[in-house]
Design an enzyme around this catalytic site. Sequence first.
Site, PDB file in Angstrom:
ATOM      1  CE  LYS A 159      -4.017  -1.234   2.789  1.00 55.85           C
ATOM      2  NZ  LYS A 159      -4.753  -0.936   4.015  1.00 55.85           N
ATOM      3  CG  HIS A 236      -8.108  -2.650  -3.519  1.00 54.22           C
ATOM      4  ND1 HIS A 236      -8.449  -3.715  -2.726  1.00 54.22           N
ATOM      5  CD2 HIS A 236      -7.032  -3.043  -4.218  1.00 54.22           C
ATOM      6  CE1 HIS A 236      -7.602  -4.696  -2.939  1.00 54.22           C
ATOM      7  NE2 HIS A 236      -6.735  -4.326  -3.848  1.00 54.22           N
ATOM      8  NE  ARG A 298     -11.208  11.834   2.380  1.00 53.16           N
ATOM      9  CZ  ARG A 298     -11.929  10.759   2.064  1.00 53.16           C
ATOM     10  NH1 ARG A 298     -13.241  10.798   2.112  1.00 53.16           N
ATOM     11  NH2 ARG A 298     -11.333   9.638   1.710  1.00 53.16           N
TER      12      ARG A 298
HETATM   13  P1  ADP Z   1      -7.282   3.597   0.214  1.00 50.44           P
HETATM   14  O1  ADP Z   1      -6.853   4.647   1.175  1.00 50.44           O
HETATM   15  O2  ADP Z   1      -6.501   3.596  -1.047  1.00 50.44           O
HETATM   16  O3  ADP Z   1      -8.748   3.556  -0.002  1.00 50.44           O
HETATM   17  P2  ADP Z   1      -7.426   1.494   2.197  1.00 50.44           P
HETATM   18  O4  ADP Z   1      -6.306   1.270   3.120  1.00 50.44           O
HETATM   19  O5  ADP Z   1      -8.594   2.248   2.733  1.00 50.44           O
HETATM   20  O6  ADP Z   1      -6.868   2.222   0.903  1.00 50.44           O
HETATM   21  O7  ADP Z   1      -7.916   0.126   1.603  1.00 50.44           O
HETATM   22  C1  ADP Z   1      -8.841   0.065   0.526  1.00 50.44           C
HETATM   23  C2  ADP Z   1      -9.446  -1.313   0.411  1.00 50.44           C
HETATM   24  O8  ADP Z   1      -8.455  -2.310   0.208  1.00 50.44           O
HETATM   25  C3  ADP Z   1     -10.178  -1.782   1.624  1.00 50.44           C
HETATM   26  O9  ADP Z   1     -11.481  -1.309   1.653  1.00 50.44           O
HETATM   27  C4  ADP Z   1     -10.120  -3.296   1.467  1.00 50.44           C
HETATM   28  O10 ADP Z   1     -11.061  -3.745   0.539  1.00 50.44           O
HETATM   29  C5  ADP Z   1      -8.776  -3.518   0.880  1.00 50.44           C
HETATM   30  N1  ADP Z   1      -7.780  -3.788   1.921  1.00 50.44           N
HETATM   31  C6  ADP Z   1      -7.028  -2.881   2.566  1.00 50.44           C
HETATM   32  N2  ADP Z   1      -6.204  -3.465   3.444  1.00 50.44           N
HETATM   33  C7  ADP Z   1      -6.447  -4.783   3.372  1.00 50.44           C
HETATM   34  C8  ADP Z   1      -5.893  -5.939   4.024  1.00 50.44           C
HETATM   35  N3  ADP Z   1      -4.904  -5.832   4.907  1.00 50.44           N
HETATM   36  N4  ADP Z   1      -6.379  -7.145   3.691  1.00 50.44           N
HETATM   37  C9  ADP Z   1      -7.344  -7.266   2.773  1.00 50.44           C
HETATM   38  N5  ADP Z   1      -7.876  -6.239   2.117  1.00 50.44           N
HETATM   39  C10 ADP Z   1      -7.439  -5.000   2.397  1.00 50.44           C
END
Ligand code: ADP
Length: 657
Positions: A159, A236, A298
């Site tokens: 990420k 995602h 936000r």
């Molecule tokens: P962004 O800030 O880009 O939206 P997030 O950290 O909120 O990223 O994650 C977006 C999506 O990715 C989550 O809603 C979930 O579906 C998936 N996701 C994130 N972290 C995990 C994880 N550790 N395991 C499985 N899916 C994940």
Amino acid sequence: MSITSLLIANRGEIACRIIRTAKARGIRTVAVYSDADANAQHVLLADQAVHIGGAAATDSYLKGEVILQAALDSGAQAIHPGYGFLSENADFAEAVQKAGLIFVGPDPDAIREMGEKDNAKALMEKAGVPVVPGYYGDNQDVEHLAAEAARVGYPVLIKAVAGGGGKGMRRVDDAADFADALGAAQREAKSAFGNDRVLIEKYVLNPRHIEVQVFGDRHGKAIHLYERDCSLQRRHQKVVEEAPAPGMSEDVRAAMTTAATNAVKAINYVGAGTIEFIADGSGPLRPDGFWFMEMNTRLQVEHPVTEQVTGLDLVGLQLAVAAGGQLPDTPPLQGHAIEVRLYAENPEKKFLPSTGPLHGLELAQGPGLRVDSGVLEGDAVTMFYDPMIAKLIGFGANRDAARQQLIAGLGRSFVAGPKANIPFLIAALSHDGFAAGAFDTGFIEDHQADLINGATADEVQQALLVAAATRLRAEDASNSADPWAASHGFRVSGLPGLRSFVFAFGKDDHTLDVSFDGAGVYRLGDTILRIVDGAIIVDGVKIVSSCRVAGDSYYVGLNGRTIELVAQHPFAADGFEEGGAATSAILAPMPGKVISLAVKAGDKVKAGQQLGVLEAMKMEHSLTAPTAVEVEAVPVAPGDQVDEGAVLIKFVDEESA
Ligand code: ADP
């Protein structure tokens, strides 16, 4: 003290949404707009509008200094950043405060602390909030990150620490794929956020995305406004959101909302925020089966579902807190709400964004439905911004009632011009798995085949009748003033009143022979078509449809699906085959930048083989071979900016070869 004038540093539906609350409170509103938005709805709704620059967001909605100056010049007392753009830009929030204005959001330090996912995780860990196991360190060496991924254990998720909107994120199942995935995540992160730092997380299997809406005020009070389930995602990115979460029990809710309010207290957070958790969805939700992912400092896109189940106006609360007011207690939870994001995109073509003028736009209204939109019929969806057309929210006493309202509402909605995802949304909401509340973030990918369907032959047939009726009605209307010019008695082939219409659907031509049978009554073969007061009745059954005509295109809406038929002119030149280039070349589906190319002239490729990557609308799109074919030429190079329709890869023409 209360806020009396507000500048909205945003556009589209969220700007309109904020203006609505401001107006209801007698607050004077100032909109800002780019070259592309001079006549946009948010501009028309506001009391005053200030032009801030060019169409690209980097020339307008991301220009903090220009927006701040607009606020000072227009006498605005406060700035609401909406979501996206500058909403999580700590430097902007700080500049606003330094200029003596109110930033409707948290303090710059809180934005900074939560802005980078690695830092936020460290803080949450300290506050006793469970976090996903992983590596959040500084060392960004490929070998080091790969070793950490192995330590965390596959599957892992890479990420971007500055990430948002699912960008800069890659799931990796196998160590062999790690380096490639890392490169792609870093490139995407660099281009979207100007920061290519990443972290590694354990990929939670059967993950459900459940988030808690929180608020803090300047009097030390922290509240939660229940959870939202945002597990229905594609790449995602959220597609459907609802409140409350299906299958949520009181003990899990208590654990989750307590963790969330603890997080708010730990950083003395002020304003609206969202604590996102990833939950283990392999069985029933558990109090020890969820982990902190990130905090959004936000208002969220999906805030309407929380408003529907709490009866609160979250924008109103934000304004109250920003003015120093006190938060209410958490109200009781009432009913259920589900939101869908209606996008100008084409699910049948890998969800590519679809732009252009909205020749038609009808969004269903009615009890149990809420529409948050920033465009009207006649406006355009441009390539400059997110192609969301509207959010539709269904609500009711329980989940099934909300779901039914939303399905029915989508079926009564219509988009003509850009392609829209309505049939896909209806299919997702209607799916047994979704209806049963048994889904995780993999749902859409796992059920693609059930969720993405083209028009059926029956639907095309109905659409042809609607198009024919629309044409007959238009001719009637234009002829009625001059009875001598009436075309229905017109003879073409010796039969009284026989007319022929030809419409193309995709590559197929359909001919309709229509004969006039009396006022408003027509015969098409065995079918009797009647047009009564504008309604279209086929063999006694009324067809519920919408239709718009733009040039030769007839856009017919049936049950939420838009079928585009192109009127063919009987004596027009032949031989122009639309879409004929599709298998002889890969064209840029929209303006973008070539990131990489994996083939050169003379290469023989297999169907589905990845040939390169194009970046457009801040996302990477794979270019894949349509069939087994030989590459004739690659007229572009990595780094090239290309226009929509530019030839990226040319194939050897099978027939001439
Ligand atoms: P962004 O800030 O880009 O939206 P997030 O950290 O909120 O990223 O994650 C977006 C999506 O990715 C989550 O809603 C979930 O579906 C998936 N996701 C994130 N972290 C995990 C994880 N550790 N395991 C499985 N899916 C994940």
